[in-house]
Design a protein around this motif. Sequence first.
Motif, PDB file in Angstrom:
ATOM      1  N   GLN A 120       0.738  -1.298  -0.008  1.00  0.00           N
ATOM      2  CA  GLN A 120      -0.107  -0.047  -0.210  1.00  0.00           C
ATOM      3  C   GLN A 120       0.827   1.146   0.057  1.00  0.00           C
ATOM      4  OE1 GLN A 120      -2.353  -1.140   3.489  1.00  0.00           O
ATOM      5  NE2 GLN A 120      -4.262  -0.934   2.410  1.00  0.00           N
ATOM      6  N   SER A 121       0.707   2.180  -0.844  1.00  0.00           N
ATOM      7  CA  SER A 121       1.354   3.611  -0.937  1.00  0.00           C
ATOM      8  C   SER A 121       0.342   4.677  -1.101  1.00  0.00           C
ATOM      9  CB  SER A 121       2.319   3.159  -2.080  1.00  0.00           C
ATOM     10  OG  SER A 121       1.955   2.716  -3.446  1.00  0.00           O
ATOM     11  N   GLU A 122       0.927   5.804  -0.911  1.00  0.00           N
ATOM     12  CA  GLU A 122       0.330   7.065  -1.206  1.00  0.00           C
ATOM     13  C   GLU A 122       0.807   7.784  -2.432  1.00  0.00           C
ATOM     14  OE1 GLU A 122      -2.332   8.041   0.720  1.00  0.00           O
ATOM     15  OE2 GLU A 122      -2.135   6.195   1.990  1.00  0.00           O
ATOM     16  N   PHE A 123       1.883   7.651  -2.867  1.00  0.00           N
ATOM     17  CA  PHE A 123       2.233   8.395  -4.009  1.00  0.00           C
ATOM     18  C   PHE A 123       3.313   7.596  -4.959  1.00  0.00           C
ATOM     19  CE2 PHE A 123       4.214  11.642  -6.567  1.00  0.00           C
ATOM     20  CZ  PHE A 123       3.065  12.040  -7.035  1.00  0.00           C
ATOM     21  N   PRO A 124       3.265   7.385  -6.010  1.00  0.00           N
ATOM     22  CA  PRO A 124       4.190   6.578  -7.066  1.00  0.00           C
ATOM     23  C   PRO A 124       5.719   7.291  -6.938  1.00  0.00           C
ATOM     24  CG  PRO A 124       2.812   7.930  -8.272  1.00  0.00           C
ATOM     25  CD  PRO A 124       2.405   8.060  -7.052  1.00  0.00           C
ATOM     26  N   ILE A 125       6.779   6.505  -7.518  1.00  0.00           N
ATOM     27  CA  ILE A 125       8.009   6.698  -7.559  1.00  0.00           C
ATOM     28  C   ILE A 125       8.058   6.664  -9.268  1.00  0.00           C
ATOM     29  CG2 ILE A 125      10.558   6.005  -7.270  1.00  0.00           C
ATOM     30  CD1 ILE A 125       9.413   4.623  -4.785  1.00  0.00           C
ATOM     31  N   LEU A 126       8.423   8.061  -9.709  1.00  0.00           N
ATOM     32  CA  LEU A 126       8.157   8.332 -11.172  1.00  0.00           C
ATOM     33  C   LEU A 126       9.383   9.151 -11.426  1.00  0.00           C
ATOM     34  CD1 LEU A 126       4.475   9.318 -11.426  1.00  0.00           C
ATOM     35  CD2 LEU A 126       5.475   6.890 -11.773  1.00  0.00           C
ATOM     36  N   CYS A 127       9.775   9.198 -12.698  1.00  0.00           N
ATOM     37  CA  CYS A 127      10.628  10.185 -13.190  1.00  0.00           C
ATOM     38  C   CYS A 127      10.134  11.400 -13.815  1.00  0.00           C
ATOM     39  CB  CYS A 127      11.626   9.573 -14.263  1.00  0.00           C
ATOM     40  SG  CYS A 127      10.480   8.986 -15.700  1.00  0.00           S
ATOM     41  N   ASN A 131      16.319   1.254  -7.827  1.00  0.00           N
ATOM     42  CA  ASN A 131      16.539   2.803  -8.030  1.00  0.00           C
ATOM     43  C   ASN A 131      15.907   3.227  -9.331  1.00  0.00           C
ATOM     44  OD1 ASN A 131      16.788   5.500  -7.199  1.00  0.00           O
ATOM     45  ND2 ASN A 131      18.578   5.409  -8.090  1.00  0.00           N
ATOM     46  N   VAL A 132      14.849   2.797  -9.625  1.00  0.00           N
ATOM     47  CA  VAL A 132      14.055   3.038 -11.024  1.00  0.00           C
ATOM     48  C   VAL A 132      12.628   3.483 -11.167  1.00  0.00           C
ATOM     49  CG1 VAL A 132      15.465   1.113 -12.342  1.00  0.00           C
ATOM     50  CG2 VAL A 132      13.193   0.572 -11.368  1.00  0.00           C
ATOM     51  N   CYS A 133      11.907   4.140 -11.897  1.00  0.00           N
ATOM     52  CA  CYS A 133      10.825   4.432 -12.179  1.00  0.00           C
ATOM     53  C   CYS A 133       9.883   3.226 -12.072  1.00  0.00           C
ATOM     54  CB  CYS A 133      10.553   5.590 -13.379  1.00  0.00           C
ATOM     55  SG  CYS A 133       8.964   6.014 -13.878  1.00  0.00           S
ATOM     56  N   GLN A 134       8.737   3.571 -11.435  1.00  0.00           N
ATOM     57  CA  GLN A 134       7.693   2.619 -11.466  1.00  0.00           C
ATOM     58  C   GLN A 134       6.860   2.386 -12.702  1.00  0.00           C
ATOM     59  OE1 GLN A 134       5.946   3.509  -7.429  1.00  0.00           O
ATOM     60  NE2 GLN A 134       5.087   1.807  -7.970  1.00  0.00           N
ATOM     61  N   THR A 135       7.199   3.329 -13.746  1.00  0.00           N
ATOM     62  CA  THR A 135       6.355   3.060 -14.949  1.00  0.00           C
ATOM     63  C   THR A 135       7.347   2.830 -16.135  1.00  0.00           C
ATOM     64  OG1 THR A 135       4.762   5.010 -14.456  1.00  0.00           O
ATOM     65  CG2 THR A 135       4.915   4.520 -16.734  1.00  0.00           C
ATOM     66  N   CYS A 136       8.616   3.588 -16.589  1.00  0.00           N
ATOM     67  CA  CYS A 136       9.252   3.275 -17.641  1.00  0.00           C
ATOM     68  C   CYS A 136      10.542   2.507 -17.127  1.00  0.00           C
ATOM     69  CB  CYS A 136       9.813   4.602 -18.222  1.00  0.00           C
ATOM     70  SG  CYS A 136      10.640   5.649 -16.893  1.00  0.00           S
ATOM     71  N   LEU A 137      10.575   2.271 -15.971  1.00  0.00           N
ATOM     72  CA  LEU A 137      11.773   1.278 -15.547  1.00  0.00           C
ATOM     73  C   LEU A 137      12.973   1.775 -15.709  1.00  0.00           C
ATOM     74  CD1 LEU A 137      10.028  -2.182 -16.098  1.00  0.00           C
ATOM     75  CD2 LEU A 137       9.838  -0.751 -14.348  1.00  0.00           C
ATOM     76  N   LEU A 138      13.440   3.153 -16.149  1.00  0.00           N
ATOM     77  CA  LEU A 138      14.351   3.686 -16.177  1.00  0.00           C
ATOM     78  C   LEU A 138      15.191   4.155 -15.005  1.00  0.00           C
ATOM     79  CD1 LEU A 138      14.042   5.598 -19.769  1.00  0.00           C
ATOM     80  CD2 LEU A 138      14.880   3.418 -19.293  1.00  0.00           C
ATOM     81  N   ASP A 139      16.475   4.255 -14.659  1.00  0.00           N
ATOM     82  CA  ASP A 139      17.241   4.791 -13.690  1.00  0.00           C
ATOM     83  C   ASP A 139      16.814   6.301 -13.295  1.00  0.00           C
ATOM     84  OD1 ASP A 139      19.515   4.274 -11.657  1.00  0.00           O
ATOM     85  OD2 ASP A 139      19.900   6.072 -12.438  1.00  0.00           O
ATOM     86  N   LEU A 140      16.430   6.357 -12.010  1.00  0.00           N
ATOM     87  CA  LEU A 140      16.335   7.667 -11.554  1.00  0.00           C
ATOM     88  C   LEU A 140      17.026   8.845 -11.850  1.00  0.00           C
ATOM     89  CD1 LEU A 140      13.928   6.699  -8.660  1.00  0.00           C
ATOM     90  CD2 LEU A 140      13.218   7.434 -11.028  1.00  0.00           C
TER      91      LEU A 140
END
Length: 320
Positions: free
Chosen positions: A14-21, A76-85
């Motif tokens: 469960q999470s409140e905000f995604p990890i995105l680039c 250490n990647v974006c949850q959508t594109c899976l590229l390094d942040l």
Amino acid sequence: MPPKADLNKSGWEQSEFPILCETCLGDNAFIRMSKQEFARSCGACNRPFTVFRWNPGSGMRIKATVICQTCAKIKNVCQTCLLDLEYGLPTQVRDTALALKNEAPTSDINREYYSQNMDGKLDGNKSGLDSGRAVSAGKEMLKQLARTDPYYKRNRPQVCSFFVKGECKRGDECPYRHEKPVESELSHQNIQDRYHGHNDPVARKILRQHADSQGLAPPDDVAITSLFLSALPTSTTEQNLRTTVVSSIPSIPATSIKSVVYVAKSRCAFVNFKDRASAELAALAWSSGLDVEGERVGVRWGRSRPAVKSKAPVAIETSA
């Protein structure tokens, strides 16, 4: 019953905000984002997680998270594109440059067990990527390849499948792109290869272009399976050099290295591989040089051996 109180759901996220680039988030500062708990299984560990969906901007397609936050923190990647942040590059490029070994399992049961254990070790926004011991040559390579500016073109809609068949009747009102798809190596991508850094076509293209720009393009002679190291430190020994070579290319098994020939008088060495594929992978990893005992050494492909000229047979005269 709350998810955390149910033993079958104890490992669900469960999470409140995604990890995105920045690219996936878009250029719109006032985006609307929907949240749905346990909407799908993670593309890396198969555990249910909270999915976020949003529109990054006008004329863009709806984007969504495809892996859980635990898996994103591990790499250490974006949850959508899976590229390094940090660098905006595929994980295979980053891991090759920094000589990082992929420790995440690939089987279904082991992946879920590994993610549950890592979930307890990663607190807050802490990343599971340890790049503190990375060599300077790898960091310099990443600085040259890093994508610092957002690339919003990646958020464009998908190609309209009906237009490809010649059956789309929406015209300008169609939310999808009306253009012919380009069939190439980059058309075949999947989440597992991108996340684990194996056989990623985008990463191979980036590494190949960088190696070519550094003068390490593979020679035409496929029989060449050796790399030449020059300007080695005077204190180097053959054992230390072999240890450095093996540790700098963790993606290649040590058994694939046929031999390491060190010439102390000339301060050079030859790294001989058993097959051409292993030699090409090593050339990609060492395209910016190899750090040996704190000094940068040059890397070049070996040369083909000159063909041995066979002597013409000598006729022997016999007396009658």
